[in-house]
Structures are given as C-alpha cells and as structure tokens.
Write a protein that holds these residues in place. Structure first.
Motif, PDB file in Angstrom:
ATOM      1  N   ASP A   1      52.529  47.276  25.653  1.00  0.00           N
ATOM      2  CA  ASP A   1      52.494  45.735  25.706  1.00  0.00           C
ATOM      3  C   ASP A   1      51.333  45.525  26.540  1.00  0.00           C
ATOM      4  OD1 ASP A   1      53.381  43.140  25.295  1.00  0.00           O
ATOM      5  OD2 ASP A   1      54.701  43.239  27.061  1.00  0.00           O
ATOM      6  N   GLY A   2      50.397  44.457  26.097  1.00  0.00           N
ATOM      7  CA  GLY A   2      49.631  43.819  26.954  1.00  0.00           C
ATOM      8  C   GLY A   2      48.147  44.466  27.144  1.00  0.00           C
ATOM      9  N   VAL A   3      48.065  45.596  26.528  1.00  0.00           N
ATOM     10  CA  VAL A   3      46.923  46.538  26.745  1.00  0.00           C
ATOM     11  C   VAL A   3      45.623  45.808  26.163  1.00  0.00           C
ATOM     12  CG1 VAL A   3      47.061  48.003  24.743  1.00  0.00           C
ATOM     13  CG2 VAL A   3      46.173  48.880  26.698  1.00  0.00           C
ATOM     14  N   LEU A   4      45.797  45.345  25.035  1.00  0.00           N
ATOM     15  CA  LEU A   4      44.436  44.603  24.560  1.00  0.00           C
ATOM     16  C   LEU A   4      43.852  43.406  25.628  1.00  0.00           C
ATOM     17  CD1 LEU A   4      42.544  44.119  22.374  1.00  0.00           C
ATOM     18  CD2 LEU A   4      43.988  42.401  21.511  1.00  0.00           C
ATOM     19  N   LEU A   5      44.906  42.656  26.157  1.00  0.00           N
ATOM     20  CA  LEU A   5      44.338  41.556  27.123  1.00  0.00           C
ATOM     21  C   LEU A   5      43.767  42.454  28.481  1.00  0.00           C
ATOM     22  CD1 LEU A   5      43.951  39.062  27.902  1.00  0.00           C
ATOM     23  CD2 LEU A   5      46.474  38.942  28.603  1.00  0.00           C
ATOM     24  N   GLU A   6      44.367  43.487  28.695  1.00  0.00           N
ATOM     25  CA  GLU A   6      43.870  44.287  29.808  1.00  0.00           C
ATOM     26  C   GLU A   6      42.447  44.635  29.695  1.00  0.00           C
ATOM     27  OE1 GLU A   6      46.428  47.124  31.360  1.00  0.00           O
ATOM     28  OE2 GLU A   6      48.282  45.947  31.417  1.00  0.00           O
ATOM     29  N   MET A   7      42.163  45.178  28.404  1.00  0.00           N
ATOM     30  CA  MET A   7      40.901  45.871  28.313  1.00  0.00           C
ATOM     31  C   MET A   7      39.798  44.314  27.878  1.00  0.00           C
ATOM     32  SD  MET A   7      41.105  48.962  25.409  1.00  0.00           S
ATOM     33  CE  MET A   7      42.494  47.928  24.139  1.00  0.00           C
ATOM     34  N   VAL A   8      40.202  43.412  27.327  1.00  0.00           N
ATOM     35  CA  VAL A   8      39.441  42.448  27.206  1.00  0.00           C
ATOM     36  C   VAL A   8      39.075  41.784  28.650  1.00  0.00           C
ATOM     37  CG1 VAL A   8      39.049  40.262  26.271  1.00  0.00           C
ATOM     38  CG2 VAL A   8      39.821  42.045  24.735  1.00  0.00           C
ATOM     39  N   GLN A   9      40.265  41.712  29.330  1.00  0.00           N
ATOM     40  CA  GLN A   9      39.948  41.085  30.701  1.00  0.00           C
ATOM     41  C   GLN A   9      39.121  41.916  31.624  1.00  0.00           C
ATOM     42  OE1 GLN A   9      43.762  39.796  32.996  1.00  0.00           O
ATOM     43  NE2 GLN A   9      43.288  41.167  34.410  1.00  0.00           N
ATOM     44  N   MET A  10      39.237  43.402  31.349  1.00  0.00           N
ATOM     45  CA  MET A  10      38.304  44.231  32.302  1.00  0.00           C
ATOM     46  C   MET A  10      36.878  44.080  32.027  1.00  0.00           C
ATOM     47  SD  MET A  10      38.365  48.447  32.498  1.00  0.00           S
ATOM     48  CE  MET A  10      40.044  48.279  31.770  1.00  0.00           C
ATOM     49  N   LEU A  11      36.622  43.851  30.714  1.00  0.00           N
ATOM     50  CA  LEU A  11      35.304  44.067  30.267  1.00  0.00           C
ATOM     51  C   LEU A  11      34.654  42.762  30.582  1.00  0.00           C
ATOM     52  CD1 LEU A  11      35.506  45.511  26.721  1.00  0.00           C
ATOM     53  CD2 LEU A  11      34.616  46.558  28.732  1.00  0.00           C
ATOM     54  N   THR A  12      35.354  41.725  30.634  1.00  0.00           N
ATOM     55  CA  THR A  12      35.100  40.188  30.925  1.00  0.00           C
ATOM     56  C   THR A  12      34.774  40.227  32.629  1.00  0.00           C
ATOM     57  OG1 THR A  12      36.198  39.272  29.226  1.00  0.00           O
ATOM     58  CG2 THR A  12      35.402  37.908  31.190  1.00  0.00           C
ATOM     59  N   ASP A  13      35.586  40.851  33.270  1.00  0.00           N
ATOM     60  CA  ASP A  13      35.347  40.738  34.787  1.00  0.00           C
ATOM     61  C   ASP A  13      34.086  41.696  35.255  1.00  0.00           C
ATOM     62  OD1 ASP A  13      37.726  39.148  35.349  1.00  0.00           O
ATOM     63  OD2 ASP A  13      38.992  40.974  35.700  1.00  0.00           O
TER      64      ASP A  13
ATOM     65  N   THR B   1      31.231  48.027  40.824  1.00  0.00           N
ATOM     66  CA  THR B   1      30.139  46.996  41.122  1.00  0.00           C
ATOM     67  C   THR B   1      29.430  46.611  39.989  1.00  0.00           C
ATOM     68  OG1 THR B   1      29.847  47.803  43.572  1.00  0.00           O
ATOM     69  CG2 THR B   1      28.299  46.374  42.525  1.00  0.00           C
ATOM     70  N   THR B   2      29.529  45.362  39.554  1.00  0.00           N
ATOM     71  CA  THR B   2      28.972  44.918  38.292  1.00  0.00           C
ATOM     72  C   THR B   2      27.354  44.494  38.384  1.00  0.00           C
ATOM     73  OG1 THR B   2      29.139  42.585  38.455  1.00  0.00           O
ATOM     74  CG2 THR B   2      31.149  43.817  38.037  1.00  0.00           C
ATOM     75  N   CYS B   3      26.836  44.530  37.246  1.00  0.00           N
ATOM     76  CA  CYS B   3      25.279  44.072  37.033  1.00  0.00           C
ATOM     77  C   CYS B   3      24.900  42.840  38.039  1.00  0.00           C
ATOM     78  CB  CYS B   3      25.060  43.896  35.583  1.00  0.00           C
ATOM     79  SG  CYS B   3      25.820  42.525  34.859  1.00  0.00           S
ATOM     80  N   LEU B   4      25.974  41.959  38.346  1.00  0.00           N
ATOM     81  CA  LEU B   4      25.637  41.061  39.082  1.00  0.00           C
ATOM     82  C   LEU B   4      25.970  41.073  40.397  1.00  0.00           C
ATOM     83  CD1 LEU B   4      26.751  37.960  36.764  1.00  0.00           C
ATOM     84  CD2 LEU B   4      24.453  39.062  36.952  1.00  0.00           C
ATOM     85  N   GLY B   5      26.369  42.322  40.909  1.00  0.00           N
ATOM     86  CA  GLY B   5      26.629  42.621  42.244  1.00  0.00           C
ATOM     87  C   GLY B   5      28.245  42.251  42.686  1.00  0.00           C
ATOM     88  N   ASN B   6      28.828  41.776  41.690  1.00  0.00           N
ATOM     89  CA  ASN B   6      30.245  41.584  42.004  1.00  0.00           C
ATOM     90  C   ASN B   6      31.399  43.083  41.931  1.00  0.00           C
ATOM     91  OD1 ASN B   6      29.918  38.734  42.092  1.00  0.00           O
ATOM     92  ND2 ASN B   6      30.070  38.738  39.647  1.00  0.00           N
ATOM     93  N   VAL B   7      32.078  43.174  43.159  1.00  0.00           N
ATOM     94  CA  VAL B   7      32.792  44.170  43.258  1.00  0.00           C
ATOM     95  C   VAL B   7      34.144  43.896  42.489  1.00  0.00           C
ATOM     96  CG1 VAL B   7      34.079  45.918  44.887  1.00  0.00           C
ATOM     97  CG2 VAL B   7      31.708  44.954  45.516  1.00  0.00           C
ATOM     98  N   VAL B   8      34.749  44.579  41.474  1.00  0.00           N
ATOM     99  CA  VAL B   8      35.924  44.195  40.890  1.00  0.00           C
ATOM    100  C   VAL B   8      36.981  45.420  40.903  1.00  0.00           C
ATOM    101  CG1 VAL B   8      34.955  42.338  39.442  1.00  0.00           C
ATOM    102  CG2 VAL B   8      35.084  44.687  38.206  1.00  0.00           C
TER     103      VAL B   8
END
Length: 372
Positions: A46-58, A117-124
C-alpha cells in the motif's frame, strides 16, 4: 493499455516478502539517449507508488514519462528521468539510496534513514527534509491579503522561529503548513500548554477579518513528531478536507485523439498549440470486464504533475494498477487503471464527478504557492 498479469504470490508468504524483499532498482543510461530509465521492481504494498514518485520528485528529478504495472503481488515501474538541466543521472550511489528508502525497515524509527544530495544541492531523505524536531502549525481558511504575514507575526511574538513551510491557495481558500522552532535559551517556550495558546492566538488572527456567513476555518498546532507526512502531500490533504474542489464548473472531458495518437511527431505541433489554452480535462470510464476504472487526464505539462495526481488518487483511497504518463509538447497526458481499496470502481455519476473535480484541483493548487 493491455492488461498485464502479474506473478502470483501465496498469501502466507507475503509477510515474509514484506520483511525480507528488497526492491530491485536499475539505473539504465544505455537505452535512451535523452534520459535515464529508473526501473523498480518490488513486492507491491500500500502506498509504494506514491513513495517512489515522491522520492524522485524530492530528488529534484524531472519525470518525463512513466509506465506503471502492479497487478498481483509484484510491481514493475519505469520512470524516464533527467536532472533539472536535462542531464542523465550518473551518481553511482543513487540506486542504493532508492533501494534503502523503499525498504520498510529503513523508515524513521527503525534505524538511520538514507540521505542524498540532489543536483540542486538539497539534502533529502524519505519524506523530504527532516522536520521531526519542529512543531507544526497547520491551517485552512478563506484567503485574504496579509494572511500569512499576520500568522507569522503571532509566532514571532510568541518567541518562535519559522524554520520552513509552504502555503497554497486555490478557489479562494488557503492552506499552510509551518514548521516552528525556538532558540536553545527558550526551549521551554513550546511546552504543550503553549501550543494551545498559540493555536488560540492564530485562530483569533484568522477570525479578525470581516464576518462572512458560514465562514469555515481550521487551525492546529502540534508537537514535534517523527515521520511527518510529506509537506506537499499534507497540503493536498488539507485542501481536499477543506473541499476546495467543490467550486467551479464540472471538468471538461478529454480529447480522445490524444490517447489514440500517442507520441506521433506529426501531432506535436497541434498539441502544442492546444496546450497554450489548455484546461485540465478528465474522463472516467469503467472497464467492466477487468474491473477497472479508467481515468484519462490532459493538462498543461509542468514539474511535479505526476506527484500531484498520484497523491490525489492515493488520498482518495484508490489503488493504481496500471498507468502511463507522458507529454506531447507542452501537453501532459495521463492514463490510470484504478480500483478503490474496497474493490469498487468509480460506480456512480456523482462519484465520477467528485473524483474528476478532485484531480483537477490537485493539478491546479500548485499554481499559486508560497515556500518559506
């Protein structure tokens, strides 16, 4: 989209798979010249698709195309992604990060969470930036000029600091989530008795506008907790609970030719022209033979569109079994095969209207937002 049969898993084995099954993550830079394919196969839950999309977005990634299949006990999803300036993904630590973030026993409260650390320097990490040490002020209210300034002034007067937060407006309503801290010398300022006081003061500020018959508002100050709901998902939930989707005309049905023609280059120019004045359109039909509701959406393409749509479906308790999402020029095209968690499709006309309105609202809310 053709029905795809997933592998069968004996129900008695599911708890074992949930505990020991590690998602398989493949970062494919060879198949496409213009993007990286992120391929995930995993035990479905339950909810794994949203977690994947949320993670890639973050992770500050741009998702240009998606293929989703999760019938049975297993899911196989493919995301076409680039970084914010259109480059492929080359960080060798990314597959391991995604794997760890999707494994349930690596969640907050079950050992250290992975960080990246993302390409924009954000730590998530899972769920976005860590705000577990912050109190939270949430509100929904009629929108008006100076509202956010008035609320933050109350917090400042009470010795609080707004560490971060966001506010959205839609259909004359406003919702916000503010994460609040105090200085070390004033650590006792957020004792539970003070949370109630701050909540009362914010309520008074919100109520200090001209009287409106039937005015509704909601304010809640809560203590620091582990594992908060993702901020943008929480904003969707607040505005949905506030019924911002009830205003405005019913959504217009989609133009079916976009789904019939797919990605043909010959239609791109026409699609681009239409997208200049495109409204968000939704059509919902039932596929009785397979027991799915088929949701088709077209809208202007933009960042985080997939997250907003999947978030709305998930919070309305619908499960996505198959989906495709992509674009024709600036026009985004999404198609979802869904069922409610109780096994129903979208059965009545009133339910179809509500789901359609909720999806349109989810797409439009992000147009006006404030990040603190």
């Amino acid at each position: 989209m053709k029905y795809v049969s997933g592998p069968y898993f004996e129900p008695d084995f599911d708890p074992v798979l949930d505990r020991f099954g590690t998602p398989g993550v493949v970062i494919d830079n060879e198949t496409r010249e213009d993007c990286t394919l992120v391929k995930v196969d995993s035990v479905n839950r339950d909810g794994v698709l949203l977690e994947m999309v949320q993670m890639l977005t973050d992770l500050d990634l741009v998702i240009s195309k998606t293929y989703i299949s999760s019938d049975g006990g297993w899911l196989m999803d493919v995301f076409h992604v680039t970084d914010q300036i259109g480059r492929k993904l080359t960080d060798p630590s990314l597959p391991d990060f995604i794997q760890q973030a999707l494994v349930p026993f690596h969640r907050p409260g079950n050992g250290p969470s992975p960080r990246f650390t993302t390409c924009l320097g954000n730590v998530v990490g899972p769920g976005g930036p860590d705000v577990s040490d912050c109190a939270s002020l949430e509100f929904t209210v009629h929108d008006r000029p100076g509202l956010l300034s008035s609320i933050t002034q109350v917090l400042v007067d009470q010795g609080c600091h707004v560490a971060s937060g966001q506010a959205w407006t839609h259909s004359g309503r406003a919702a916000g989530v503010l994460y609040v801290t105090t200085t070390a010398a004033d650590a006792a300022a957020l004792h539970p008795s003070r949370w109630a006081r701050i909540e009362r003061l914010v309520n008074a500020v919100v109520d200090a506008r001209e009287n409106v018959s039937g005015e509704r508002r909601w304010v809640c100050m809560s203590a620091p907790v582990q594992g908060r709901v993702h901020t943008e998902r929480r904003l969707h939930q607040l505005m949905h609970d506030d019924r911002d989707y009830e205003h405005g005309p019913a959504p217009t049905p989609v133009d079916e030719e976009h789904f019939a023609m797919g990605d043909r280059a010959a239609t791109t120019a026409l699609s681009a022209l239409r997208a200049l004045v495109a409204e968000t359109r939704v059509t919902i039909d039932n596929w009785e033979e397979k027991g799915y509701a088929i949701v088709k959406m077209t809208s202007r393409d933009r960042p985080k569109l997939l997250f907003d749509t999947v978030c709305a479906l998930t919070d309305m308790q619908y499960v996505v079994f198959h989906a495709t999402a992509g674009s024709q020029g600036p026009l985004a095209i999404q198609e979802y095969y869904i069922r409610h968690k109780d096994g129903r499709t979208v059965d009545s006309n009133s339910e179809r209207q509500k789901v359609s309105r909720c999806l349109v609202a989810a797409v439009e809310r992000r147009a006006s937002n404030v990040r603190l």
